[in-house]
Write a protein that holds these residues in place. Structure first.
Motif, PDB file in Angstrom:
ATOM      1  N   MET A   1      12.619  -7.670  -4.876  1.00  0.00           N
ATOM      2  CA  MET A   1      12.071  -7.044  -6.092  1.00  0.00           C
ATOM      3  C   MET A   1      10.743  -6.378  -5.738  1.00  0.00           C
ATOM      4  O   MET A   1       9.765  -7.053  -5.430  1.00  0.00           O
ATOM      5  N   LYS A   2      10.729  -5.067  -5.774  1.00  0.00           N
ATOM      6  CA  LYS A   2       9.551  -4.306  -5.376  1.00  0.00           C
ATOM      7  C   LYS A   2       8.764  -3.884  -6.614  1.00  0.00           C
ATOM      8  O   LYS A   2       9.297  -3.206  -7.497  1.00  0.00           O
ATOM      9  N   ILE A   3       7.504  -4.295  -6.660  1.00  0.00           N
ATOM     10  CA  ILE A   3       6.630  -3.983  -7.786  1.00  0.00           C
ATOM     11  C   ILE A   3       5.485  -3.125  -7.273  1.00  0.00           C
ATOM     12  O   ILE A   3       4.709  -3.543  -6.406  1.00  0.00           O
ATOM     13  N   VAL A   4       5.397  -1.906  -7.779  1.00  0.00           N
ATOM     14  CA  VAL A   4       4.359  -0.966  -7.360  1.00  0.00           C
ATOM     15  C   VAL A   4       3.388  -0.752  -8.512  1.00  0.00           C
ATOM     16  O   VAL A   4       3.797  -0.614  -9.669  1.00  0.00           O
ATOM     17  N   SER A   5       2.096  -0.753  -8.191  1.00  0.00           N
ATOM     18  CA  SER A   5       1.064  -0.553  -9.201  1.00  0.00           C
ATOM     19  C   SER A   5       0.190   0.637  -8.814  1.00  0.00           C
ATOM     20  O   SER A   5      -0.266   0.734  -7.673  1.00  0.00           O
ATOM     21  N   SER A   6      -0.053   1.533  -9.786  1.00  0.00           N
ATOM     22  CA  SER A   6      -1.008   2.620  -9.554  1.00  0.00           C
ATOM     23  C   SER A   6      -2.397   2.218 -10.030  1.00  0.00           C
ATOM     24  O   SER A   6      -3.299   3.042 -10.121  1.00  0.00           O
ATOM     25  N   ILE A   7      -2.543   0.932 -10.341  1.00  0.00           N
ATOM     26  CA  ILE A   7      -3.835   0.336 -10.687  1.00  0.00           C
ATOM     27  C   ILE A   7      -4.219  -0.602  -9.547  1.00  0.00           C
ATOM     28  O   ILE A   7      -3.399  -1.412  -9.099  1.00  0.00           O
ATOM     29  N   LEU A   8      -5.442  -0.503  -9.089  1.00  0.00           N
ATOM     30  CA  LEU A   8      -5.927  -1.373  -8.022  1.00  0.00           C
ATOM     31  C   LEU A   8      -6.923  -2.363  -8.614  1.00  0.00           C
ATOM     32  O   LEU A   8      -8.124  -2.092  -8.702  1.00  0.00           O
ATOM     33  N   PRO A   9      -6.429  -3.549  -9.030  1.00  0.00           N
ATOM     34  CA  PRO A   9      -7.328  -4.527  -9.638  1.00  0.00           C
ATOM     35  C   PRO A   9      -8.173  -5.224  -8.569  1.00  0.00           C
ATOM     36  O   PRO A   9      -7.911  -5.080  -7.366  1.00  0.00           O
ATOM     37  N   PRO A  10      -9.164  -6.020  -8.971  1.00  0.00           N
ATOM     38  CA  PRO A  10      -9.956  -6.773  -8.007  1.00  0.00           C
ATOM     39  C   PRO A  10      -9.063  -7.662  -7.136  1.00  0.00           C
ATOM     40  O   PRO A  10      -7.990  -8.112  -7.569  1.00  0.00           O
ATOM     41  N   GLU A  11      -9.521  -7.927  -5.934  1.00  0.00           N
ATOM     42  CA  GLU A  11      -8.718  -8.675  -4.971  1.00  0.00           C
ATOM     43  C   GLU A  11      -8.282 -10.039  -5.510  1.00  0.00           C
ATOM     44  O   GLU A  11      -7.141 -10.455  -5.316  1.00  0.00           O
ATOM     45  N   ALA A  12      -9.182 -10.733  -6.189  1.00  0.00           N
ATOM     46  CA  ALA A  12      -8.850 -12.074  -6.702  1.00  0.00           C
ATOM     47  C   ALA A  12      -7.696 -12.003  -7.695  1.00  0.00           C
ATOM     48  O   ALA A  12      -6.814 -12.869  -7.692  1.00  0.00           O
ATOM     49  N   LEU A  13      -7.669 -10.975  -8.515  1.00  0.00           N
ATOM     50  CA  LEU A  13      -6.590 -10.820  -9.492  1.00  0.00           C
ATOM     51  C   LEU A  13      -5.285 -10.465  -8.794  1.00  0.00           C
ATOM     52  O   LEU A  13      -4.214 -10.972  -9.160  1.00  0.00           O
ATOM     53  N   ARG A  14      -5.340  -9.622  -7.779  1.00  0.00           N
ATOM     54  CA  ARG A  14      -4.140  -9.285  -7.009  1.00  0.00           C
ATOM     55  C   ARG A  14      -3.559 -10.546  -6.365  1.00  0.00           C
ATOM     56  O   ARG A  14      -2.343 -10.787  -6.425  1.00  0.00           O
ATOM     57  N   GLU A  15      -4.418 -11.345  -5.761  1.00  0.00           N
ATOM     58  CA  GLU A  15      -3.955 -12.563  -5.079  1.00  0.00           C
ATOM     59  C   GLU A  15      -3.341 -13.545  -6.065  1.00  0.00           C
ATOM     60  O   GLU A  15      -2.331 -14.192  -5.764  1.00  0.00           O
ATOM     61  N   GLU A  16      -3.941 -13.659  -7.240  1.00  0.00           N
ATOM     62  CA  GLU A  16      -3.420 -14.576  -8.262  1.00  0.00           C
ATOM     63  C   GLU A  16      -2.012 -14.186  -8.684  1.00  0.00           C
ATOM     64  O   GLU A  16      -1.115 -15.030  -8.794  1.00  0.00           O
ATOM     65  N   VAL A  17      -1.800 -12.893  -8.918  1.00  0.00           N
ATOM     66  CA  VAL A  17      -0.486 -12.417  -9.350  1.00  0.00           C
ATOM     67  C   VAL A  17       0.538 -12.593  -8.234  1.00  0.00           C
ATOM     68  O   VAL A  17       1.671 -13.061  -8.472  1.00  0.00           O
ATOM     69  N   GLN A  18       0.175 -12.262  -7.026  1.00  0.00           N
ATOM     70  CA  GLN A  18       1.102 -12.394  -5.893  1.00  0.00           C
ATOM     71  C   GLN A  18       1.470 -13.851  -5.639  1.00  0.00           C
ATOM     72  O   GLN A  18       2.625 -14.171  -5.349  1.00  0.00           O
ATOM     73  N   LYS A  19       0.502 -14.741  -5.780  1.00  0.00           N
ATOM     74  CA  LYS A  19       0.763 -16.174  -5.580  1.00  0.00           C
ATOM     75  C   LYS A  19       1.734 -16.706  -6.635  1.00  0.00           C
ATOM     76  O   LYS A  19       2.568 -17.569  -6.354  1.00  0.00           O
ATOM     77  N   GLY A  20       1.624 -16.198  -7.857  1.00  0.00           N
ATOM     78  CA  GLY A  20       2.479 -16.681  -8.944  1.00  0.00           C
ATOM     79  C   GLY A  20       3.918 -16.203  -8.837  1.00  0.00           C
ATOM     80  O   GLY A  20       4.822 -16.814  -9.435  1.00  0.00           O
ATOM     81  N   PHE A  21       4.162 -15.144  -8.052  1.00  0.00           N
ATOM     82  CA  PHE A  21       5.515 -14.587  -7.935  1.00  0.00           C
ATOM     83  C   PHE A  21       5.817 -14.280  -6.464  1.00  0.00           C
ATOM     84  O   PHE A  21       5.892 -13.115  -6.058  1.00  0.00           O
TER      85      PHE A  21
END
Length: 316
Positions: free
Chosen positions: A1-21
């Motif tokens: 499942m490929k999820i692409v974002s044209s929004i670059l959130p702060p690193e901590a938020l990116r890591e949180e989302v990736q860890k959850g899924f």
């Protein structure tokens, strides 16, 4: 499942989302152009909703769901999304706290003469005769009394204001003492001391306000627009303000943004311009991603419990 974002959130938020899924591949970019070919292979796309075109949608190979991290959907290619059967959700509801605080701050600043006080301080003027007023007892009319408008109404009532709300149907909504339909707008306008619009831009709301609406208002009334700039034609609003039909307009949104240099609004004494920031705080993206995470769980598990599904015919 490929999820692409044209929004670059702060690193901590990116890591949180990736860890959850962990089962998903996340690719975060700053802008759709930076994403390049990655977009066309995405199953899920995260965006603010201002970068997608019909061409993007038609050329996408696997796109099933678009998560728009804002409430405004003015530039979304809904027709193409409908043709390809793409689910669209948005972040409706996350704006209610900052926008309600912005509206209340604007009204308080108006009755407490904060702009005049700032000028006097700059010029070293000690003037205790500035006419101070109170919000208590004044009437607020909220145009578009949904999640955001309801929160504005709730806070206004904490200050002892009388609150009337307007929605499409006139059915009860949280916060207002009385709710009117849009067709009854002229009935309540003469009573309003403050008139706040939080309406989105749709076919139904575009240029909704006419000269006659402002003519019906008190000359002491204050108009606050934190919804969308195409609620009223600029020429109409300029005419209203030049002839002092109302006392002041606080405008956070405009037909063309950014507001061009040398536009008359910049220099008018009875206009306060702010750069479309009533909804922006550091909590914006974290709140948006909470909705996204709920919807992603739904997408993975049952496809039945989404928050904020957009009607592609209506655009909201």
């Amino acid at each position: 499942m490929k999820i692409v974002s044209s929004i670059l959130p702060p690193e901590a938020l990116r890591e949180e989302v990736q860890k959850g899924f962990p089962q998903a591949e996340f690719l975060f970019y700053k802008g759709i152009e930076t994403a390049g070919e990655s977009f066309y292979d995405a199953e899920i796309f995260i965006t603010y909703g201002e970068d997608l075109t019909e061409e993007h949608i038609h050329k996408s190979k696997k796109l099933k769901w678009i998560m728009v991290m804002s409430a405004g959907m003015d530039e979304m290619p809904f027709k193409a999304c409908k043709e390809k059967g793409i689910l669209v959700t948005n972040a409706r509801g996350i704006h209610k706290i900052p926008m309600a605080e912005f509206a209340l701050g604007t009204m308080l600043g108006h009755v407490k003469q904060m702009a005049a006080l700032a000028r006097n301080e700059r010029d070293e003027v000690w003037d205790r005769k500035l006419p101070m007023e109170e919000l208590r007892g004044k009437t607020l009319l909220v145009l578009g009394i949904g999640a955001i408008g309801g929160e504005i109404a709730r806070l206004a009532k904490c200050f002892g204001m009388n609150v009337a709300g307007v929605n499409r149907s006139g059915k009860d909504a949280a916060g207002g003492d009385r709710i009117y339909s849009i067709s009854q707008l002229s009935e309540i306008l003469p009573k309003a001391d403050f008139f706040v619009s939080v309406l989105p831009s749709t076919v139904e709301t575009r240029f909704l306000l006419k000269k006659e609406h402002f003519a019906a208002m008190k000359d002491s009334a204050v108009f606050i627009n934190i919804g969308r700039g195409d609620l009223v034609e600029e020429e109409v609003l300029l005419s209203v303000l030049k002839t002092d039909q109302i006392s002041h307009a606080y405008l956070d949104v405009f037909a063309n943004e950014p507001l061009p240099k040398a536009h008359p609004f910049w220099k008018m004494e009875n206009v306060t311009v702010t750069p479309h920031l009533s909804s922006i705080t550091k909590n914006y993206l974290p709140r948006s991603f909470e909705i996204f995470k709920h919807n992603l769980h739904t997408y993975i598990k049952n496809n039945k419990d989404y928050i904020n599904v957009i009607d592609l015919e209506r655009g909201y």
